[in-house]
Design a protein around this motif. Structure first.
Motif, PDB file in Angstrom:
ATOM      1  N   MET A   1      -8.450  -2.743   7.779  1.00  0.00           N
ATOM      2  CA  MET A   1      -7.984  -4.039   8.270  1.00  0.00           C
ATOM      3  C   MET A   1      -7.398  -3.902   9.673  1.00  0.00           C
ATOM      4  O   MET A   1      -6.518  -3.082   9.918  1.00  0.00           O
ATOM      5  CB  MET A   1      -6.939  -4.649   7.335  1.00  0.00           C
TER       6      MET A   1
ATOM      7  N   TYR B   1      -7.586   5.332   7.164  1.00  0.00           N
ATOM      8  CA  TYR B   1      -6.793   4.306   6.504  1.00  0.00           C
ATOM      9  C   TYR B   1      -7.616   3.053   6.239  1.00  0.00           C
ATOM     10  O   TYR B   1      -8.789   2.969   6.572  1.00  0.00           O
ATOM     11  CB  TYR B   1      -5.564   3.976   7.357  1.00  0.00           C
ATOM     12  N   ASP B   2      -6.962   2.071   5.629  1.00  0.00           N
ATOM     13  CA  ASP B   2      -7.587   0.786   5.346  1.00  0.00           C
ATOM     14  C   ASP B   2      -8.178   0.202   6.637  1.00  0.00           C
ATOM     15  O   ASP B   2      -7.549   0.282   7.699  1.00  0.00           O
ATOM     16  CB  ASP B   2      -6.517  -0.162   4.786  1.00  0.00           C
TER      17      ASP B   2
ATOM     18  N   GLY C   1       0.832  -1.199   0.000  1.00  0.00           N
ATOM     19  CA  GLY C   1       0.000   0.000   0.000  1.00  0.00           C
ATOM     20  C   GLY C   1       0.868   1.251   0.000  1.00  0.00           C
ATOM     21  O   GLY C   1       2.095   1.199  -0.188  1.00  0.00           O
TER      22      GLY C   1
ATOM     23  N   ARG D   1      -8.350 -12.205   6.643  1.00  0.00           N
ATOM     24  CA  ARG D   1      -8.173 -10.780   6.899  1.00  0.00           C
ATOM     25  C   ARG D   1      -9.328 -10.304   7.776  1.00  0.00           C
ATOM     26  O   ARG D   1     -10.495 -10.438   7.390  1.00  0.00           O
ATOM     27  CB  ARG D   1      -8.148  -9.984   5.602  1.00  0.00           C
TER      28      ARG D   1
ATOM     29  N   PRO E   1     -17.253  -0.285   5.840  1.00  0.00           N
ATOM     30  CA  PRO E   1     -16.326  -0.069   6.957  1.00  0.00           C
ATOM     31  C   PRO E   1     -17.043   0.417   8.207  1.00  0.00           C
ATOM     32  O   PRO E   1     -18.045   1.148   8.129  1.00  0.00           O
ATOM     33  CB  PRO E   1     -15.379   1.005   6.419  1.00  0.00           C
TER      34      PRO E   1
ATOM     35  N   GLY F   1      -8.191  -3.418  -7.681  1.00  0.00           N
ATOM     36  CA  GLY F   1      -9.289  -3.359  -6.722  1.00  0.00           C
ATOM     37  C   GLY F   1     -10.660  -3.278  -7.353  1.00  0.00           C
ATOM     38  O   GLY F   1     -11.623  -2.871  -6.700  1.00  0.00           O
TER      39      GLY F   1
ATOM     40  N   GLU G   1     -15.364  -4.123   9.329  1.00  0.00           N
ATOM     41  CA  GLU G   1     -16.424  -4.013   8.333  1.00  0.00           C
ATOM     42  C   GLU G   1     -17.649  -4.774   8.815  1.00  0.00           C
ATOM     43  O   GLU G   1     -17.537  -5.717   9.611  1.00  0.00           O
ATOM     44  CB  GLU G   1     -15.980  -4.603   6.991  1.00  0.00           C
TER      45      GLU G   1
ATOM     46  N   TYR H   1     -11.275  -7.406   9.002  1.00  0.00           N
ATOM     47  CA  TYR H   1     -11.552  -6.003   8.715  1.00  0.00           C
ATOM     48  C   TYR H   1     -12.575  -5.440   9.702  1.00  0.00           C
ATOM     49  O   TYR H   1     -13.450  -6.161  10.188  1.00  0.00           O
ATOM     50  CB  TYR H   1     -12.123  -5.849   7.307  1.00  0.00           C
TER      51      TYR H   1
ATOM     52  N   GLN I   1     -11.732  -7.712  -3.801  1.00  0.00           N
ATOM     53  CA  GLN I   1     -10.597  -7.673  -2.886  1.00  0.00           C
ATOM     54  C   GLN I   1     -10.615  -8.913  -1.999  1.00  0.00           C
ATOM     55  O   GLN I   1     -11.670  -9.364  -1.552  1.00  0.00           O
ATOM     56  CB  GLN I   1     -10.631  -6.401  -2.039  1.00  0.00           C
TER      57      GLN I   1
END
Length: 493
Positions: free
Chosen positions: A384, A381-382, A82, A337, A349, A163, A341, A339, A235
């Motif tokens: 995860m 940010y992401d 990233g 992963r 998210p 993505g 989410e 996340y 993803q």
């Protein structure tokens, strides 16, 4: 090499720092205002603030990162994944500053960073390609004519894409013009480049990638494959190694192709060559990622290699100390992963505070994370939170170990993909290996997650009154849930 700067944050920054420390190398963290109290900042030997929370004012500003190297005396930069990890301009800036980038050359990044130039580079090695165009197309009429030649359904893809952005599936000739205009518009918005190309759409694809390592002495090896077909919004969410579907012959052919792809650009460092596998088990080259992948731990588990240490040794000019023939697969590894989410809400998210954060432990369980209980999930940010990785003697053991680890992972305060991961592990399609990249669309059932949550709430309520009427409650619960399930969950609660 005595000191390296990690131009990243969170779990990957920590993961790199730990390997560096084992090698006796000092580490420098960089951080934004939002990450001032982050674990990677506390773990590093030194830390430098590089700006405000938005990444375009901190982690994406190459000049600030190079200045942090000068302040601390760091000799090299590890970009993680990233942010600037595949930015050829940043790679040139690092080189011009007299620093070492722990990664490939700017030229390799540039060629492989564009799907069309990547295809052109590997053509001389006869790498299998999905039928389609080998150049960018801007003329809609010509593009439509070529699409008819390839045959519908076709896929319009952004040359600089990733993505799932700038990608459109077109089922009929009548829909082509509208979908191409949408793809071009999205590509311009996402990448600043409206170049698109056309490929035959593979209706039931599997996503298989091959890890490669190349040194500065011309040696290139592959470290076998990773299965990355469980995805949402194009993803990855679940990855495993090895794939349950590849034969030894296919593994060897794909591995040799991956090495040739790397050889086409004189690749140095760790990289990943991605392939698509169709319903006939024919494979085609997709692209090359010129960095460490999120899912690299599953490769580490089955090979016994530390890929970050390998990257550092290569950057120091050391040759690989093993041959392709000496590399072997041992056991099976799966990564989930995790996340922040909400799977119940199209994986949107979620933000908030980790009110409870307890990680699983035990044989064959690894957690790469960058958070602890009480920390907030930043919005910048992401999403995860962590990577949960398990290792087993075979795939069946790895699946059961993952289920156990998910059950032991306790996170409250935010929604996560933990329950989704358990859904995948328990689904017949995954357990039998009969799945593709459409797994979520085909099988994911929100009601199943709701049902599981209700079961757990019911069990918790029963346990709450057991002190008063334990024998009666035991009998009722056993009848409703089954003796084995009740005994298991009674211990859990």
């Amino acid at each position: 090499m005595k000191k390296i700067l990690i131009a990243n944050r969170g779990e990957i920054a920590l993961r790199i720092m730990r390997s560096a420390r084992e090698m006796g190398i000092k580490t420098v963290a960089v951080y934004s205002d939002a990450d001032r109290a982050a674990l990677h900042v506390r773990y590093a030997d030194e830390a430098v603030c590089i700006g405000l929370a938005p990444s375009n004012q901190s982690y994406l500003v190459g000049e600030k990162i190079i200045e942090a190297c000068k302040i601390t005396g760091a000799e090299a930069i590890h970009p993680g994944y990233g942010f600037l990890s595949e930015n050829a301009n940043f790679a040139r800036m690092v080189k011009e500053a007299g620093l070492i980038l722990i990664g490939p050359t700017p030229e390799a990044m540039e060629i492989m960073g564009n799907k069309l130039s990547a295809k052109a580079a590997v053509l001389k090695y006869n790498i299998p390609m999905v039928p389609g165009t080998e150049e960018a197309i801007t003329d809609v009429a010509e593009a439509k004519r070529r699409a008819v030649e390839v045959g519908f359904p076709i896929l319009i893809k952004a040359a600089a894409g990733g993505g799932g952005k700038g990608m459109r599936i077109v089922n009929t000739e009548e829909d082509f013009e509208e979908q191409m205009q949408l793809a071009v518009s999205e590509a311009v918005s996402a990448f600043g480049d409206g170049a698109v190309f056309i490929e035959r759409f593979v209706s039931s694809p599997r996503h298989i990638e091959i890890q490669v390592l190349g040194d500065t002495h011309g040696n290139i090896v592959h470290l076998f494959e990773r299965e990355c077909s469980i995805q949402r919004r194009h993803q990855k969410v679940v990855e495993e190694a090895p794939s349950s579907i590849l034969t030894q012959d296919m593994r060897s052919r794909m591995g040799n192709c991956a090495v040739d792809v790397a050889r086409a650009v004189n690749y140095i460092g760790a990289g990943t060559v991605e392939f698509i596998l169709d319903e006939n088990l024919d494979f085609f080259f997709l692209e090359m990622n010129t960095r460490l992948q999120v899912e690299h731990p599953v490769t580490e588990m089955i090979t016994g290699l530390d890929l970050v240490k390998e990257q550092i040794r290569i950057a120091c000019g050391e040759p690989l100390n093993y041959t392709q023939e000496e590399l072997k697969i041992s056991g099976h590894a799966i990564e989930l992963r995790i996340y922040a989410e909400d799977p119940d809400n199209n994986f949107l998210p979620d933000i908030g505070t980790l009110e409870t954060y307890i990680t699983p432990k035990g044989n064959g369980v690894r957690v790469d994370d960058g958070f602890e209980q009480g920390m907030e999930i930043p919005i910048y940010y992401d999403p995860m939170i962590a990577k949960l990785i398990v290792f087993g003697s075979d795939r069946a053991e790895a699946i059961e170990r993952m289920i156990r680890a998910i059950d032991e992972y306790d996170i409250t305060g935010i929604k996560t993909t933990l329950n989704f991961g358990k859904f995948v592990m328990q689904h017949d399609a995954f357990r039998t290996g009969n799945f593709d990249t459409h797994f979520v669309g085909k099988y994911f059932n929100i009601e199943s997650l709701i049902h599981d949550d209700q079961d757990e709430a019911f069990i918790a309520a029963l346990v709450g009154v057991m002190a008063f009427k334990a024998p009666e409650i035991d009998g009722i619960a056993a009848k409703l849930l089954g003796n084995d399930n009740w005994r298991k969950n009674r211990l859990k609660f």
